[in-house]
Design a protein around this motif. Structure first.
Motif, PDB file in Angstrom:
ATOM      1  N   LEU A 293      55.630  32.674  34.851  1.00 43.33           N
ATOM      2  CA  LEU A 293      55.315  31.529  34.011  1.00 43.33           C
ATOM      3  C   LEU A 293      56.584  30.707  33.902  1.00 43.33           C
ATOM      4  O   LEU A 293      57.665  31.252  33.662  1.00 43.33           O
TER       5      LEU A 293
ATOM      6  N   ALA B  72      53.994  23.652  31.371  1.00 44.72           N
ATOM      7  CA  ALA B  72      54.006  25.050  31.803  1.00 44.72           C
ATOM      8  C   ALA B  72      53.163  25.251  33.053  1.00 44.72           C
ATOM      9  O   ALA B  72      52.137  24.604  33.237  1.00 44.72           O
TER      10      ALA B  72
ATOM     11  N   PHE C 149      51.658  28.552  35.465  1.00 40.17           N
ATOM     12  CA  PHE C 149      51.462  29.978  35.710  1.00 40.17           C
ATOM     13  C   PHE C 149      51.280  30.147  37.211  1.00 40.17           C
ATOM     14  O   PHE C 149      50.554  29.372  37.836  1.00 40.17           O
TER      15      PHE C 149
ATOM     16  N   PHE D  24      45.202  30.030  30.234  1.00 45.41           N
ATOM     17  CA  PHE D  24      45.170  29.308  31.502  1.00 45.41           C
ATOM     18  C   PHE D  24      43.769  29.380  32.108  1.00 45.41           C
ATOM     19  O   PHE D  24      43.141  30.429  32.098  1.00 45.41           O
TER      20      PHE D  24
END
Length: 184
Positions: A81, A63, A65, A163
């Protein structure tokens, strides 16, 4: 044989660049890449089109961001995201629109909406994030340590992500500066 730690920064950058493609499975050229702690800032280009991105891709292996801006619209950044699905999508579609809460450290809880989107030919699942007070959220991100997200996939089905914000201030500032410099 050189130690593996010598290759880690280039492997992270390669991973980062592999996931920098924008929506619709378009492959953008990347440039001006600079590391800032857990974040990177960079430029995406395709022909005359320019986008500027500050990304955090170290908290999760699948992932990213990002805070994004486009030349000519630097004062309207957007949050996104991207989660790797390991499978190319057959169609472009909006999967869902759900509530989202974002919080930096112990600051304001920012409500908003998150749109779950897939794009044909892209192996990512995108979450377009629309916080109610985005300027305040971005300011808190610049000076905070941790960004927490809670998305409600269903009535009793929350999805939590965290995050790191180490380097966010420098990466966001640089991405916005690059954007302003590219705007005629």
């Amino acid at each position: 044989m050189p130690p593996i730690s010598r290759f880690v920064p280039s492997l992270l950058l390669t991973f980062c660049l592999a996931l920098t493609g924008a929506a619709s499975a378009t492959n953008y050229n990347t440039g001006n890449v600079q590391a800032h702690g857990s974040w990177h800032s960079l430029t995406l280009s395709l022909g005359e089109e320019r986008h500027f991105r500050a990304i955090e891709q170290q908290s999760y292996s699948d992932a990213i961001f990002s805070v994004n801006a486009s030349a000519g619209a630097c004062d309207m950044p957007w949050l996104e995201l991207r989660v790797e699905l390991d499978e190319y999508q057959a169609e472009s579609r909006t999967v869902n629109l759900v509530p989202i809460d974002l919080r930096v450290d112990h600051e304001t809880i920012h409500g908003g909406r998150a749109k779950f989107v897939t794009y044909r030919g892209d192996s990512g699942f995108y979450v377009h994030i629309y916080p109610e007070e985005q300027p305040l959220l971005l300011e808190e991100m610049r000076r905070g340590d941790i960004l927490r997200l809670r998305m409600m996939r269903g009535e009793d089905d929350p999805w939590f992500m965290i995050f790191a914000l180490d380097g966010a201030e420098a990466a966001i500032s640089r991405a916005m500066h690059l954007c302003r410099m590219a705007t005629p």
